[in-house]
Motif scaffolding. Structure first.
Motif, mmCIF file in Angstrom:
data_model
loop_
_atom_site.group_PDB
_atom_site.id
_atom_site.type_symbol
_atom_site.label_atom_id
_atom_site.label_comp_id
_atom_site.label_asym_id
_atom_site.label_seq_id
_atom_site.Cartn_x
_atom_site.Cartn_y
_atom_site.Cartn_z
ATOM 1 N N UNK A 147 -6.548 6.145 6.431
ATOM 2 C CA UNK A 147 -6.695 5.711 7.816
ATOM 3 C C UNK A 147 -5.910 4.458 8.091
ATOM 4 N N UNK A 148 -4.901 4.200 7.253
ATOM 5 C CA UNK A 148 -4.186 2.950 7.396
ATOM 6 C C UNK A 148 -3.267 3.030 8.592
ATOM 7 N N UNK A 149 -3.395 2.129 9.533
ATOM 8 C CA UNK A 149 -2.441 2.113 10.628
ATOM 9 C C UNK A 149 -2.375 0.708 11.176
ATOM 10 N N UNK A 150 -1.198 0.095 11.044
ATOM 11 C CA UNK A 150 -1.095 -1.296 11.473
ATOM 12 C C UNK A 150 -1.252 -1.405 12.976
ATOM 13 N N UNK B 235 -0.704 13.796 -1.311
ATOM 14 C CA UNK B 235 -1.505 13.473 -0.125
ATOM 15 C C UNK B 235 -1.070 12.094 0.342
ATOM 16 N N UNK B 236 -1.444 11.729 1.564
ATOM 17 C CA UNK B 236 -0.979 10.428 2.057
ATOM 18 C C UNK B 236 -1.506 9.282 1.201
ATOM 19 N N UNK C 68 -4.158 10.391 10.930
ATOM 20 C CA UNK C 68 -3.918 9.053 10.409
ATOM 21 C C UNK C 68 -2.921 9.048 9.252
ATOM 22 N N UNK C 69 -2.385 10.241 8.879
ATOM 23 C CA UNK C 69 -1.431 10.260 7.764
ATOM 24 C C UNK C 69 -0.067 9.730 8.194
ATOM 25 N N UNK C 70 0.156 9.692 9.496
ATOM 26 C CA UNK C 70 1.502 9.310 9.982
ATOM 27 C C UNK C 70 1.895 7.922 9.504
ATOM 28 N N UNK D 133 5.305 6.861 7.479
ATOM 29 C CA UNK D 133 6.275 5.893 7.999
ATOM 30 C C UNK D 133 6.502 4.756 7.007
ATOM 31 N N UNK D 134 5.385 4.224 6.485
ATOM 32 C CA UNK D 134 5.509 3.079 5.575
ATOM 33 C C UNK D 134 6.259 3.495 4.317
ATOM 34 N N UNK D 135 5.996 4.705 3.827
ATOM 35 C CA UNK D 135 6.628 5.181 2.599
ATOM 36 C C UNK D 135 8.134 5.323 2.814
#
Length: 1530
Positions: free
Chosen positions: A59-62, A563-564, A597-599, A603-605
């Motif tokens: 669920x990581x999303x800045x 997986x994310x 929430x995987x987006x 993106x970060x990766x």
């Protein structure tokens, strides 16, 4: 306190101080950072790299985090004044740091979102983390600058609360008695404050939830910590809560729950109807194998050396390489052994088509793969399941159910796994709880026999037989999905085409190979294409999160399945690894790409690894579901110019199922990425999630449905659910079906966007529909995790689900808190989460619970087991360490508060009753004047004369026998004949006149234990012309609390002298007594153990029957001490009435087990035998504590027909003798002669207790109809009493909801909201009863609940008090009806009840009127304009959880306070809070304001076994209960 001028100034400055402009200074809202940053230790290679590994990365999303911070910053201006719960020390200590052992990271079931160890404590951002004290005081004073006061008490926030109490006390002293009404929104006395210029902040009123504080509370001046907290709660709740809903009119007692009206401004879908999307043609390549087994045979024979699967050990070294040749030969061996070596030749255990369990650990994919293909070759159906680690594993029972329902009898497993299974004491592997009996079969080659040369598996083309069964644990049970062989093959072909797989490609797989994407790509499709799979076990990922990236480089892998969370871990662990090169990857499959929430992980990766050769077009999110297998997957392209699809959607729109690209409100948005195109050979559409599967419009969210050969085909063994999911025929708006083929529901919510791209916004499984709007659990989790301090939730372990309470779903959040968090941290975090969710999702959270780290049930890969968590929550065994309930803000569908109707005049009442055919509720016992009886005692006016007459005519007739429990059978301690009693009374009379020098009419307190002395002393007083008052002696073990009551009665009754035994005499003068009361203030004490030998000159005879005979003092349930005056005429009439009702004669024996100090108990113990001449067998209730069977043994031994007891005696017998009925029967206990067993009480009959008593002793001959109750009160000590003749007591069921409106509506037994009420015995002879309206004093019809008024010759003649309150006296003892029969003088009982005419006939042949007592008027609670009886709420609460032994409720400032006694460990205390709140909402439509959990025995009970709720309330407000936990519901 201080009332001097100086004191006044001090108080005034304290009050106004908060509002005066203050010298400019640093605002204390942001305290200095509490925790010093920990310096990263360099001891471990990987430790250093994990600054934020402690959150669940799904669920990581800045962006979202920023949104949440912004929302909270907005909120900061209008803080919620939530009182912090108070908790007992022991409870706090246990949940603190030292109670935790760090989690064992080596175990296989660690958390999904955690990497070895915990993360380093990075300084948390102090944005929005405000000091608690300051925060509350800010809310109270509405000013942004105010001094924070530190407080010494352990629970935070009390300093501010004290200040609040001072403010309240100063505001308006005149409002002393009436607590403020919380239900009104305005207050006449709100303090007008001029705000200092410094803090004129613009405040926006929010759309929902908690508006700003409206005024300082108009409270009651009690400056205690508890009541100040309650006041704070009251203030918080005062703010307007909900938009006014459309008014609707309902009949008075039809309480309808408000139906949520749709918001007129809610967004509606406007697009055209969508078209079903077709995937590309599934191109059949000529050399595709006809089945998976054929593929295996082909590769196993042509290229046996080609690697198929490489497994890794925990150091990242290749452990084992399985080639296609080995896979083929070993699978054949397994197949042969399954078919031929289990069971006998004639009776093989397994036949083709049977189901077989595969139990292999996650680090052994090779053995699992061999077994899987072995099953396919043997044509049996494999069911891969998780290894049962312990017998208590979360969900293992569900798996047991799955195995049983699939008919599994054989389990294949590996050697190591078999040795590690939970063993039984005999050493045999025993299966976990709820599992069927299994034969464990080890598949290692060395244990198997070689197939003969001529044996060959039967390889067919793919057909419609079941190939394998895959399970998933749904929210309620384990669901198993069957796949046919043709679907299996088609799915592999579709994946091969979509992903462009070619022979001998290398693929790195991090996923679980037993199910979902890991199984489809890593076990099935790979074999079809002769690919090489590098399998990374979960245990290696925990040690080295970069391992999968290193393997991609090392093996130049073309494809990786992750997986994310795996991408996120790699990011966290990555620190300039020089040799990383990801240019070989052509496809990175993100298995949980369907989670919106995987987006952010993708993106970060990409950001970090783009420099290492990772191309943007390589990242391919896919959407899959266990039902439809792969639903959509993004294709790997070579064109890097075509950016992937994105959508920024309004979260508000999504809750209505509408797609709106968000523009202005940046806070609540959901950014989604596409998951590619529909699978080859499939058709997709989206349909409305509930109801008819109608196609959605283009801008509407629906459930995605797929039509393809490659889907699951059924839920194994569940035909109903199968039809609903696998055989759906979507229809257009005109009702025409889209296709002739059935579609499968995927369980995913989403839409098909431009260019045929599929977008998924959530899952059906986590969908919560709260008042008509849909919220996704994942979105709420994401918001909660973005709240500062983010590290607060231990490793991001948080569960969100909904529970249904009061016909709507309510959101529950359960999170694990870090081991080192303090009470204040957790409370602050909870309050912030509530605000964040309120701002972003516009939905209220019903319950927020925090549990200690590592305690939530885990899934095999360490994630949270949601359904098990919900189950634990609902059954009250979650054991949280912090709970915050917000029913006040969430529950908006309560019935309208009842408006009191303007009173109607007497004429209308009369006419109304006539028209509706209701009779006026009145009834009477037999008429005394018409009863012809040869009652000898009637010719005497006074009891003293009756005794003298009996002493002359029947001197040796035994009147009293006292039993005690010195031996097992009750032994006669003492007995008294007529003449003995007479002579003893004479001596006492002499003593009173000579030693006490008393005049006639003086009051004498009799302080005796239950027994013969008490009776003799009473008649001694009558012989001397004194007025006796019986007083319960102080308890020797508990002088401090019992002696003051004795002292009070002696003082209030104005006793001139005190008579007692030698023993009690010593006790009254002891040192302990001196510590409790002032012993010098006692009146003269006479000790009757040594009596004078002479007789009195003459025995006193009263001049007229209306003079005082005795005083009866008793403490009511509301804690009031009230004494009533009984004159001689009333006393004789009383005895005669009882004699007639119970048919008492000198030949009778009656057993009495009652306290002889007041009411009917005293009359039966001391007076009736003398009047009627029967023998009374006296059993002091205290003796039952040592021998519970004493009373029943006496009843049996003396062959007694009538017996009287109290509820406490009945309870003692029920609890103490429950298991002993057999042994009592053996001792000859026989209750078959008992005609009446009457419980003497002043309350509503306790029907559950009387019924269980009857049931329990039925085997000993007790007739079920023998048990009944009596009813008396202060104004008339016995109104009803079940006599010997007359009909049996009746029970009716009334509608509890109607009763709250003072209406009586009879319903059938067992109907919802029904309340059983038992008739309180028969009305005594000479007693008349009417039901009157307590407010207007008008008579009521018999369908109304009203006050019971009584007219009788044995009414008491008034209260005896020092104060002589005349108005109360005349109101209670001599009231008249306001209309109708206005002549009769009635006494008001203070109890609510109703009369019912029954079908039964009385002794005199008339129809019988039954009186039902509902409860005391003083105790009834007015809430929401309705009348509630505490006992009803308490009964519900006691049923809510097995650990609740007793409960008492009361109101304070219109808040409902529930006190429960906990029988269990203190850890269970917090489990009770949600359960208590739920049950009271469900059954009584009330919101509980405060839940107090206390130890057993804290709720005070009087001698009659009634709860003293007002004492409890005073104790709670004075903070004297030492509660385990106090929860203030929002």
């Amino acid at each position: 306190g201080d009332i001097t001028q100086k004191g006044y100034e001090k108080k005034r400055s304290k009050l106004i101080g908060a509002y005066l402009p203050q010298p400019p200074r640093v605002d204390q809202a942001l305290p200095p950072e509490r925790r010093a940053p920990v310096t990263p230790s360099s001891s471990s290679r990987y430790h250093r790299r994990r600054s934020s590994g402690s959150r669940d990365e799904r669920y990581r999303s800045d962006v979202h985090t920023e949104a949440v911070q912004a929302a909270l910053a907005k909120h900061k201006e209008r803080k919620m004044a939530v009182p912090m719960p108070s908790k007992r020390r022991s409870l706090v200590v246990q949940t603190s740091m030292d109670a935790y052992t760090p989690p064992d990271t080596s175990s296989g079931s660690e958390d999904e979102g955690s990497v070895q160890g915990d993360s380093q404590g990075t300084p948390t951002s102090s944005q929005g983390s405000i000091n608690m004290e300051h925060w509350i005081s800010q809310a109270i004073h509405g000013s942004t600058t105010s001094t924070t006061s530190s407080s010494s008490t352990q629970s935070g926030g009390s300093g501010a609360a004290h200040r609040l109490a001072d403010v309240m006390a100063q505001t308006h002293i005149e409002n002393h008695s009436a607590p403020p009404d919380v239900t009104t929104y305005t207050s006449e006395h709100s303090i007008q404050i001029e705000r200092p210029q410094g803090s004129t902040t613009s405040r926006t009123a929010p759309k929902y939830g908690n508006a700003e504080l409206m005024e300082t509370g108009d409270g009651v001046p009690v400056s205690s910590r508890v009541s100040a907290k309650i006041q704070q709660l009251v203030n918080t709740l005062k703010r307007p809560k909900r938009p006014p809903l459309r008014e609707f009119f309902v009949d008075d007692f039809e309480e309808l729950l408000e139906v949520q009206q749709p918001d007129p401004n809610q967004p509606k879908p406007e697009g055209a109807q969508m078209l079903a999307m077709r995937g590309e043609q599934l191109g059949v390549v000529t050399n595709w194998p006809p089945s998976l087994e054929a593929a295996l045979q082909r590769w196993g024979t042509i290229s046996p050396k080609a690697p198929c699967l490489t497994t890794m050990d925990t150091n990242g070294k290749p452990l084992y390489i399985l080639t296609y040749g080995k896979l083929w030969t070993r699978s054949m061996k397994v197949a042969y052994n399954i078919l031929h070596k289990l069971g006998t030749k004639q009776e093989p255990m397994v036949r083709p088509g049977d189901r077989v369990a595969l139990v292999f650990p996650n680090n052994d994919p090779a053995a699992s793969m061999v077994a899987f293909y072995g099953c396919l070759l043997a044509e049996v159906v494999p069911v891969p399941i998780e290894v049962p680690l312990t017998r208590k594993d979360a969900g293992s029972q569900q798996i047991g159910f799955l195995l049983g329902s699939c008919g599994v009898t054989v389990a294949l497993t590996s050697d190591a796994c078999h040795k590690g299974l939970p063993k039984s004491p005999t050493g045999r592997s025993r299966s976990s709880k709820g599992w069927p009996k299994l034969l464990w079969f080890v598949t290692e080659s060395k244990h198997l026999s070689k197939p003969p040369r001529d044996w060959f598996p039967h390889i067919k083309d793919a057909n419609n037989d079941t190939a394998y069964i895959e399970y998933k644990l749904s929210s309620r049970f384990s669901i198993r999905r069957a796949r046919t062989r043709i679907a299996l093959l088609t799915h592999c072909q579709a994946l091969t085409q979509a992903c462009g797989y070619t022979e001998a490609e290398t693929i790195v797989n991090v996923l679980d190979f037993k199910k979902d994407v890991g199984l489809w790509h890593g076990i099935l499709t790979s074999v079809m294409n002769m690919m090489h799979v590098i399998s990374i076990p979960y245990s290696l990922m925990k040690v080295n999160p970069l391992s999968w990236i290193q393997k991609v480089c090392q093996y130049k892998a073309k494809v990786a399945c992750v997986k994310s969370r795996d991408m996120h871990w790699a990011l966290v662990a990555h620190r300039d690894q020089r040799d990383i090169n990801l240019s070989s990857l052509r496809m990175l499959i993100v298995a949980d790409g369907a989670n919106p929430w995987s987006i952010s992980s993708c993106d970060a990766f990409l950001n970090v690894f783009q420099s290492k050769g990772l191309r943007q077009e390589v990242i391919c999110p896919c959407a899959s579901s266990p039902e439809a297998l792969t639903v959509a997957i993004r294709r790997p392209t070579d064109d890097s110019n075509q950016p992937p699809g994105r959508g920024v959607l309004s979260m508000h729109g999504l809750t209505y199922g509408v797609i709106r690209v968000d523009s202005e409100e940046k806070l609540s948005v959901l950014t989604v990425q596409d998951v590619g195109l529909v699978m080859p050979g499939a058709i997709m559409c989206s349909v409305k999630p509930d109801g008819v599967p109608q196609l959605c419009r283009t801008d509407e969210i629906g459930e995605l449905c797929v039509c393809a050969i490659a889907t699951g085909t059924s839920y194994y063994g569940l035909s109903g659910m199968t039809k609903n999911t696998f055989e759906v025929f979507p229809v257009t708006s005109s009702g025409a079906p889209v296709s002739e083929y059935p579609f499968v529901r995927t369980g995913l919510l989403g839409f098909v966007g431009p260019g045929g791209l599929v977008f998924v916004v959530g899952k059906m499984d986590g969908l919560m529909v709260v008042s008509g709007r849909r919220h996704n659990a994942d979105d709420i989790v994401a918001t909660a995790l973005a709240v500062e301090p983010m590290k607060f939730v231990y490793r991001g372990r948080i569960a969100v689900f909904s529970v249904t309470v009061l016909h709507d779903e309510r959101i529950v959040i359960v999170a694990e808190q870090r081991p080192d968090s303090t009470e204040e941290d957790s409370f602050q975090w909870m309050s912030r989460v509530l605000q964040a969710i309120d701002s972003i999702h516009q939905v209220g959270v019903y319950c927020l619970a925090l549990v200690p780290a590592n305690t939530l049930p885990k899934t095999p890969l360490g994630g949270i087991h949601l359904s098990e968590t919900k189950q634990l929550f609902l059954e009250g065994s979650l054991h949280p360490c912090n709970v915050l309930m917000c029913p006040h803000t969430c529950v908006t569908n309560l019935p309208k508060p009842r408006q009191k109707q303007p009173e109607i005049g007497p004429a209308s009442v009369m006419v109304g009753n006539l028209v509706s055919g209701k009779r006026i509720a009145q009834a009477s016992g037999r008429d005394l004047g018409q009863i012809e009886d040869n009652d000898q005692a009637r010719k005497f006016l006074f009891l003293s004369e009756v005794l003298q007459w009996r002493a002359q005519t029947t001197p040796d007739h035994v009147l009293y026998t006292l039993l005690n429990c010195r031996r097992t059978q009750g032994t006669i301690a003492n007995s008294l004949t007529c003449v003995q009693l007479h002579k003893r009374a004479e001596k006492i009379a002499v003593m009173l006149m000579e030693r006490g020098r008393l005049q006639d009419g003086d009051h004498v307190a009799l302080v005796y234990p239950p027994g013969i002395d008490l009776i003799a002393a009473f008649y001694g007083c009558l012989y001397a012309g004194c007025v006796p008052i019986t007083v319960r002696p102080p308890h020797p073990q508990n002088i401090a609390t019992t002696l003051p009551t004795v002292k009070m009665i002696v003082e209030v009754s104005r006793s001139a002298c005190l008579m007692t035994t030698q023993l009690i005499c010593k006790l009254l003068r002891s040192r302990e007594a001196a510590a409790a009361v002032d012993v010098r203030a006692w009146p003269p004490i006479l000790d009757t153990d040594d009596l004078p030998k002479k007789r009195p000159a003459q025995i006193y005879k009263p001049s007229n029957p209306d003079t005082l005979a005795y005083l009866d003092f008793s403490v009511s349930t509301t804690g009031m001490l009230a004494g009533v005056k009984m004159c001689h005429a009333a006393t004789s009439a009383f005895c005669r009435s009882i004699k007639l009702q119970c048919e008492l004669y000198p030949s009778r024996e009656v057993a009495i087990c009652l306290d002889p100090y007041c009411g009917l108990g005293f009359v039966l113990w001391c007076l009736c035998s003398v009047y009627s001449g029967h023998q009374s067998i006296l059993i002091p209730p205290s003796e039952l504590e040592t021998n519970p069977a004493l009373w029943l043994l006496a009843v049996s031994q003396y062959k007694v027909r009538d017996t009287f007891c109290s509820y406490s005696v009945m309870e003692l017998c029920t609890k103490g003798l429950g298991s002993q009925t057999e042994s009592l029967k053996a001792r000859g206990l026989d209750l078959s002669r008992v005609r009446t067993c009457v419980v003497v009480a002043e309350e509503r009959p306790r029907i559950a207790l009387t019924q269980s008593f009857s049931k329990l002793f039925k085997d000993l001959g007790l007739h079920p109809r023998a048990v009944s109750t009596s009813f008396g009160c202060r104004v008339n000590l016995a109104i009803c009493l079940q006599g010997t003749s007359g009909p049996d007591p009746t029970t009716v069921y009334v509608d509890m909801r109607a009763l709250r409106h003072d209406r009586v509506r009879l319903v059938e037994r067992g109907s919802p909201h029904s309340l059983p009420l038992m008739e309180s015995g028969k009305i005594l002879p000479g007693v008349r009863i009417i039901i009157a309206n307590p407010e207007t004093k008008g008579p009521l019809g018999d369908s109304h609940l009203g006050e019971i008024w009584v007219h009788s010759a044995h009414n008491a003649s008034g209260y005896f008090t020092i104060y002589g309150d005349e108005s109360l006296q005349s109101d209670h003892f001599s009231s008249r009806l306001s209309f109708g029969d206005t002549q009769t003088i009635w006494a008001r009982t203070g109890y609510l009840g109703f009369l019912r005419r029954t079908e039964l006939t009385d002794a005199n042949g008339e129809r019988h009127d039954a009186l039902y007592v509902v409860g005391a008027l003083d105790e009834a609670m007015e809430l929401r304009g309705m009348r509630y009886h505490p006992i009803d709420i308490e009964t519900s609460v006691i049923r809510a959880h097995k650990s609740v032994t007793e409960c008492a409720v009361f109101t304070w400032t219109n808040l409902l306070v529930v006190v429960v006694e906990l029988d269990g460990s203190e850890q269970e205390a917090l489990d009770l809070v949600p359960l208590v709140t739920n049950v009271v909402l469900e059954e009584h439509y009330l919101v509980v304001g405060v839940v107090v959990v206390v130890d057993i025995g804290v709720i005070p009970i009087n001698s009659r076994g009634e709860k003293q709720r007002m004492h409890l309330r005073d104790g709670f407000l004075a903070d004297q209960l030492d509660p385990i936990y106090v929860a203030y519901n929002m």
